[in-house]
Design a protein around this motif. Sequence first.
Motif, PDB file in Angstrom:
ATOM      1  N   LEU A 297      37.612  41.468  42.368  1.00  0.00           N
ATOM      2  CA  LEU A 297      37.566  40.014  41.852  1.00  0.00           C
ATOM      3  C   LEU A 297      36.717  40.118  40.617  1.00  0.00           C
ATOM      4  O   LEU A 297      36.939  39.452  39.563  1.00  0.00           O
ATOM      5  CB  LEU A 297      37.264  39.020  42.794  1.00  0.00           C
ATOM      6  CG  LEU A 297      38.373  39.012  44.161  1.00  0.00           C
ATOM      7  CD1 LEU A 297      37.426  38.168  45.205  1.00  0.00           C
ATOM      8  CD2 LEU A 297      39.649  38.136  43.418  1.00  0.00           C
TER       9      LEU A 297
ATOM     10  N   VAL B 223      44.048  30.066  42.094  1.00  0.00           N
ATOM     11  CA  VAL B 223      43.413  31.054  41.949  1.00  0.00           C
ATOM     12  C   VAL B 223      42.329  31.410  43.391  1.00  0.00           C
ATOM     13  O   VAL B 223      42.062  32.517  43.452  1.00  0.00           O
ATOM     14  CB  VAL B 223      42.207  30.879  40.704  1.00  0.00           C
ATOM     15  CG1 VAL B 223      40.979  31.955  40.755  1.00  0.00           C
ATOM     16  CG2 VAL B 223      42.918  31.006  39.487  1.00  0.00           C
ATOM     17  N   LEU B 224      41.997  30.342  43.651  1.00  0.00           N
ATOM     18  CA  LEU B 224      41.015  30.555  45.036  1.00  0.00           C
ATOM     19  C   LEU B 224      41.844  31.039  46.085  1.00  0.00           C
ATOM     20  O   LEU B 224      41.307  31.695  46.995  1.00  0.00           O
ATOM     21  CB  LEU B 224      40.361  29.287  45.218  1.00  0.00           C
ATOM     22  CG  LEU B 224      39.365  28.869  44.337  1.00  0.00           C
ATOM     23  CD1 LEU B 224      38.696  27.409  44.673  1.00  0.00           C
ATOM     24  CD2 LEU B 224      38.156  29.821  44.337  1.00  0.00           C
ATOM     25  N   LEU B 225      43.096  30.466  46.277  1.00  0.00           N
ATOM     26  CA  LEU B 225      43.887  31.160  47.407  1.00  0.00           C
ATOM     27  C   LEU B 225      44.161  32.701  47.021  1.00  0.00           C
ATOM     28  O   LEU B 225      44.108  33.603  48.111  1.00  0.00           O
ATOM     29  CB  LEU B 225      45.314  30.560  47.227  1.00  0.00           C
ATOM     30  CG  LEU B 225      45.198  28.985  47.931  1.00  0.00           C
ATOM     31  CD1 LEU B 225      46.639  28.255  47.620  1.00  0.00           C
ATOM     32  CD2 LEU B 225      45.108  28.934  49.566  1.00  0.00           C
TER      33      LEU B 225
ATOM     34  N   ALA C 105      42.338  34.981  45.236  1.00  0.00           N
ATOM     35  CA  ALA C 105      41.076  35.571  45.444  1.00  0.00           C
ATOM     36  C   ALA C 105      40.785  35.503  46.859  1.00  0.00           C
ATOM     37  O   ALA C 105      40.192  37.035  47.352  1.00  0.00           O
ATOM     38  CB  ALA C 105      39.998  34.756  44.640  1.00  0.00           C
ATOM     39  N   ASN C 106      40.891  34.721  47.796  1.00  0.00           N
ATOM     40  CA  ASN C 106      40.944  34.919  49.313  1.00  0.00           C
ATOM     41  C   ASN C 106      41.700  35.884  49.589  1.00  0.00           C
ATOM     42  O   ASN C 106      41.305  36.860  50.565  1.00  0.00           O
ATOM     43  CB  ASN C 106      40.934  33.597  49.807  1.00  0.00           C
ATOM     44  CG  ASN C 106      40.586  33.769  51.493  1.00  0.00           C
ATOM     45  OD1 ASN C 106      39.632  33.928  51.752  1.00  0.00           O
ATOM     46  ND2 ASN C 106      41.642  33.716  52.223  1.00  0.00           N
ATOM     47  N   HIS C 107      42.987  36.020  49.171  1.00  0.00           N
ATOM     48  CA  HIS C 107      43.817  37.014  49.666  1.00  0.00           C
ATOM     49  C   HIS C 107      43.393  38.264  49.168  1.00  0.00           C
ATOM     50  O   HIS C 107      43.516  39.291  50.103  1.00  0.00           O
ATOM     51  CB  HIS C 107      45.414  36.625  49.081  1.00  0.00           C
ATOM     52  CG  HIS C 107      46.355  37.710  49.601  1.00  0.00           C
ATOM     53  ND1 HIS C 107      46.860  37.618  50.683  1.00  0.00           N
ATOM     54  CD2 HIS C 107      46.942  38.733  48.887  1.00  0.00           C
ATOM     55  CE1 HIS C 107      47.737  38.675  50.888  1.00  0.00           C
ATOM     56  NE2 HIS C 107      47.998  39.598  49.828  1.00  0.00           N
TER      57      HIS C 107
ATOM     58  N   ASN D 140      45.877  24.884  39.421  1.00  0.00           N
ATOM     59  CA  ASN D 140      45.748  26.159  39.122  1.00  0.00           C
ATOM     60  C   ASN D 140      44.240  26.857  39.380  1.00  0.00           C
ATOM     61  O   ASN D 140      44.430  27.914  40.350  1.00  0.00           O
ATOM     62  CB  ASN D 140      45.463  26.492  37.349  1.00  0.00           C
ATOM     63  CG  ASN D 140      46.510  26.589  36.967  1.00  0.00           C
ATOM     64  OD1 ASN D 140      47.892  26.890  37.197  1.00  0.00           O
ATOM     65  ND2 ASN D 140      46.531  26.123  35.433  1.00  0.00           N
ATOM     66  N   ALA D 141      43.591  26.138  39.920  1.00  0.00           N
ATOM     67  CA  ALA D 141      42.067  26.397  40.433  1.00  0.00           C
ATOM     68  C   ALA D 141      42.400  26.764  41.800  1.00  0.00           C
ATOM     69  O   ALA D 141      41.963  27.633  42.323  1.00  0.00           O
ATOM     70  CB  ALA D 141      40.958  25.264  40.394  1.00  0.00           C
ATOM     71  N   LYS D 142      43.306  25.940  42.580  1.00  0.00           N
ATOM     72  CA  LYS D 142      43.618  25.996  44.048  1.00  0.00           C
ATOM     73  C   LYS D 142      44.308  27.547  44.098  1.00  0.00           C
ATOM     74  O   LYS D 142      43.984  28.267  45.057  1.00  0.00           O
ATOM     75  CB  LYS D 142      44.551  24.940  44.472  1.00  0.00           C
ATOM     76  CG  LYS D 142      43.688  23.714  44.515  1.00  0.00           C
ATOM     77  CD  LYS D 142      44.673  22.569  45.396  1.00  0.00           C
ATOM     78  CE  LYS D 142      45.172  22.913  46.487  1.00  0.00           C
ATOM     79  NZ  LYS D 142      46.024  21.884  47.305  1.00  0.00           N
TER      80      LYS D 142
ATOM     81  N   LEU E  90      37.756  38.593  36.919  1.00  0.00           N
ATOM     82  CA  LEU E  90      36.936  37.801  36.013  1.00  0.00           C
ATOM     83  C   LEU E  90      36.303  38.219  34.841  1.00  0.00           C
ATOM     84  O   LEU E  90      36.774  37.436  33.632  1.00  0.00           O
ATOM     85  CB  LEU E  90      35.617  37.253  36.877  1.00  0.00           C
ATOM     86  CG  LEU E  90      36.107  36.430  37.957  1.00  0.00           C
ATOM     87  CD1 LEU E  90      34.672  36.256  38.846  1.00  0.00           C
ATOM     88  CD2 LEU E  90      36.440  35.153  37.475  1.00  0.00           C
TER      89      LEU E  90
END
Length: 73
Positions: free
Chosen positions: A53, A40-42, A44-46, A36-38, A57
């Motif tokens: 963002l 979210v970060l993928l 968010a980067n996109h 899930n964390a990965k 949050l």
Amino acid sequence: MTKLNIETNIADPDAFYEKLIDAHNGLSDEQSQFMNAKLVLLLANHIGDVDVLLEALALARAGVAAEPPRPAA
């Protein structure tokens, strides 16, 4: 300034949700949280737009209890 889209924006949200759940099958709780964390970060980067963002949050945090976890009974 771009605003966070909170309207349904996925062609088949039920099918996507099923795939999301399927992606967690066979994972431990720790592995599932890490995935899930990965994810979210993928995403968010996109998205890349910090204002969007930060809005996401704030909306995600709204209504989530800030109390510390209770010990198991």
